[in-house]
Design an enzyme around this catalytic site. Structure first.
Site, PDB file in Angstrom:
ATOM      1  N   LYS A  23      30.021  -3.409  46.896  1.00 55.25           N
ATOM      2  CA  LYS A  23      31.347  -3.836  46.267  1.00 55.25           C
ATOM      3  C   LYS A  23      30.897  -5.019  44.830  1.00 55.25           C
ATOM      4  CE  LYS A  23      34.402  -7.098  47.427  1.00 55.25           C
ATOM      5  NZ  LYS A  23      34.628  -8.213  46.347  1.00 55.25           N
ATOM      6  N   ASN A  24      30.176  -5.899  45.314  1.00 48.65           N
ATOM      7  CA  ASN A  24      30.303  -6.976  44.173  1.00 48.65           C
ATOM      8  C   ASN A  24      29.111  -6.722  43.261  1.00 48.65           C
ATOM      9  OD1 ASN A  24      32.047  -8.586  45.535  1.00 48.65           O
ATOM     10  ND2 ASN A  24      30.971 -10.125  46.600  1.00 48.65           N
ATOM     11  N   ARG A  96      40.546 -10.549  40.622  1.00 45.70           N
ATOM     12  CA  ARG A  96      39.982 -11.708  39.688  1.00 45.70           C
ATOM     13  C   ARG A  96      38.744 -11.102  39.095  1.00 45.70           C
ATOM     14  NH1 ARG A  96      41.571 -16.178  40.040  1.00 45.70           N
ATOM     15  NH2 ARG A  96      39.301 -16.904  39.267  1.00 45.70           N
ATOM     16  N   CYS A 120      44.241 -17.602  43.978  1.00 40.54           N
ATOM     17  CA  CYS A 120      43.197 -16.933  44.810  1.00 40.54           C
ATOM     18  C   CYS A 120      43.436 -17.547  46.102  1.00 40.54           C
ATOM     19  CB  CYS A 120      41.990 -16.812  44.450  1.00 40.54           C
ATOM     20  SG  CYS A 120      40.805 -15.837  45.480  1.00 40.54           S
ATOM     21  N   ARG A 125      39.278 -21.114  42.026  1.00 42.25           N
ATOM     22  CA  ARG A 125      38.582 -20.309  41.114  1.00 42.25           C
ATOM     23  C   ARG A 125      38.914 -20.178  39.603  1.00 42.25           C
ATOM     24  NH1 ARG A 125      38.071 -14.716  44.756  1.00 42.25           N
ATOM     25  NH2 ARG A 125      36.001 -14.576  43.595  1.00 42.25           N
ATOM     26  N   ASP A 128      36.312 -21.421  33.646  1.00 47.23           N
ATOM     27  CA  ASP A 128      35.929 -22.406  32.595  1.00 47.23           C
ATOM     28  C   ASP A 128      34.508 -22.096  31.982  1.00 47.23           C
ATOM     29  OD1 ASP A 128      35.447 -23.480  34.992  1.00 47.23           O
ATOM     30  OD2 ASP A 128      34.458 -25.093  34.324  1.00 47.23           O
ATOM     31  N   ASP A 309      30.202 -15.521  51.429  1.00 47.91           N
ATOM     32  CA  ASP A 309      30.870 -13.970  51.847  1.00 47.91           C
ATOM     33  C   ASP A 309      30.487 -13.713  53.488  1.00 47.91           C
ATOM     34  OD1 ASP A 309      32.125 -14.109  49.644  1.00 47.91           O
ATOM     35  OD2 ASP A 309      30.713 -12.553  48.736  1.00 47.91           O
ATOM     36  N   ARG A 401      39.672  -3.491  50.346  1.00 46.22           N
ATOM     37  CA  ARG A 401      39.073  -3.832  49.068  1.00 46.22           C
ATOM     38  C   ARG A 401      37.783  -4.087  49.166  1.00 46.22           C
ATOM     39  NH1 ARG A 401      40.358  -9.363  47.476  1.00 46.22           N
ATOM     40  NH2 ARG A 401      38.932  -8.856  46.110  1.00 46.22           N
TER      41      ARG A 401
END
Ligand code: EPU
Length: 423
Positions: A23-24, A96, A120, A125, A128, A309, A401
């Site tokens: 996913k990431n 996000r 979140c 999170r 910047d 994670d 997700r």
């Protein structure tokens, strides 16, 4: 609302499990498909996850053609011709990670408007580092009415030092830099395998990205990019979740084609506990006898440190190991909510700021619990397998997700688990 129901207490997972594309990795790869003006991009090994549908909508919303063939696990993206430069709140607010489209839209169009991602549960999170980096490359950035607007006719290469090796900021800046004028150097860059995967696709598209996987990235801008084909890297977090599931059920599971190097920080902690982890030709085998495991201290860090994670799932393992284990979460400030839910199942733990002390080894009891975020949902399901009696896990939107057919994969390994539709 769907629920997962687990009858736990005697489960010992055994067999083999196949892992999806990450996913990431796929989310930034989909963002990168915005960049090529010529040709189409084909991503293979794409996992069927709700976050992928959301990102497809974000990219498709830019007037880009996106075809997701779920039978084949491929996404074909055609971003040729004029594309739009606004990613609306409707899609961005759902996820996000959609902020990573800011860099590619800006680099391609000279202008981008993306809604500010919302709150979140796992931490504040901010973005910047994404914005500072783009500003350093010459973008004018304004934030009005919940939207971020970035303008730069042509981004200019520069040296950017990141205060923290943010995964998303590294991806956003790396993609923006591919079409900038001159050389961009990103120092203290994130080193996750998903960064390496993105650099691989960008280079196949004609970009010049060097140093991915190290703390310094050097990107020499090119005039334009073209479509390419790329297979999404395996999901190391899904693989890690099954490693933990095997260990905590005194199981014996082969995680097919799992990449040792990507899971090194997790494997080292499993071995320190006394779990048997072996690198076989077909994948990684995890075997354990929970009565012989020892408590450990784990601290989450950016890669190659222990991944945040995997933190929630690892605390579920700590819960079955006799003695006091310590988990220190340094990446996100509010990522222990699963421990409150596990308390309903009889887990004794204390949380003081970024540190959780877990008193493992006592009998856990099944209970109704709610997922609080994606990894928490996996951790609660794993805990349900070792708790005596019935556990029901609700709020599965979090699970969907990031995990494809999680309950079916666990059932195939021997868990007594089902998913039911409910009110
Ligand atoms: N941060 C800042 N400023 C920024 C960006 C980040 O202060 O501009 C801080 C964050 O507040 C956080 C830390 O840096 O405390 C790490 O954030 P990072 O930007 O590295 O994370 P991310 O890109 O938002 C990705 C994964 C997350 C994973 C983190 C850390 C994706 C789509 N998401 O998020 O995955 O936890 O890296 O490894 O790649 C998950 O899969 O469950 C998940 C949350």
């Amino acid at each position: 609302m769907d629920k997962i129901i687990i009858n736990g207490g005697k489960t010992q997972l055994k067999g083999e499990v196949v892992i999806e594309g990450a996913k990431n990795a796929v989310l930034p790869l989909l963002a990168a498909t915005i960049l090529p003006e010529e040709g189409v991009t084909k991503l293979t090994n794409v996992p069927i996850l709700s976050d992928v549908f959301t990102m497809n909508n974000v990219v498709g919303g830019l007037d880009i053609k996106v075809d997701f063939d779920q039978e084949q696990n491929t996404v074909i993206v055609d971003a040729q011709g004029q594309i739009l430069d606004e990613a609306p709140y409707e899609y961005v607010s759902k996820m996000r990670a959609s902020i990573v489209v800011l860099g590619p839209i800006l680099a391609r169009n000279g202008h981008a408007k993306v809604s500010m991602p919302g709150g979140c549960t796992i931490g504040s999170r901010p973005i910047d580092l994404h914005l500072k980096g783009l500003e350093a490359m010459g973008a004018q950035i304004t934030q009005i009415g919940g939207d971020i607007t970035a303008t730069a006719e042509k981004l200019k290469g520069t040296t950017i030092y990141m205060d923290f090796p943010s995964v998303g900021a590294t991806q956003n800046l790396m993609m923006a830099a591919t079409l900038a004028e001159g050389v961009t150097t990103i120092e203290n860059a994130a080193r996750e395998p998903e960064i390496v995967d993105l650099a691989l696709l960008l280079n196949k598209m004609g970009a010049d990205v060097k140093g991915a996987g190290t703390e310094t990235l050097t990107i020499t801008g090119v005039d334009k990019l073209h479509g390419a084909e790329h297979a999404v890297v395996q999901d190391r977090i899904e693989a890690g979740t099954f490693m933990v599931a095997a260990a905590m059920t005194s199981g014996d599971v082969l995680i097919k084609d799992a990449v040792w190097e990507h899971n090194r920080p997790l494997i080292s902690k499993l071995m320190e506990m006394g779990v048997e982890v072996t690198d076989e030709t077909a994948g990684i085998r995890v075997k354990a006898d929970t009565s012989k495991l020892k408590p450990v201290t784990v601290k989450t860090l950016p890669h190659p440190g222990f991944p945040t994670d995997m933190q929630a799932q690892f605390t579920a393992l700590m819960a079955v190991v006799k003695g006091e284990s310590t988990m220190i979460e340094t990446v996100f400030e509010n990522r222990f909510q699963h421990l409150e839910e596990m308390r309903r199942m009889g887990l004794h733990s204390e949380i003081l700021r970024d540190t959780a002390m877990i008193h493992g080894g006592s009998d856990l009891q099944g209970a109704p619990v709610m997922s609080t975020d994606l990894r928490a949902s996996a951790a609660l399901i794993l805990t349900g397998m070792v708790a005596n009696g019935t556990t029901t896990v609700g709020k599965l939107t979090h699970l969907d997700r990031g995990y494809y057919k999680f309950h079916e994969k666990l059932a195939a390994l021997g868990a007594d688990i089902e998913r039911v539709s409910g009110e």
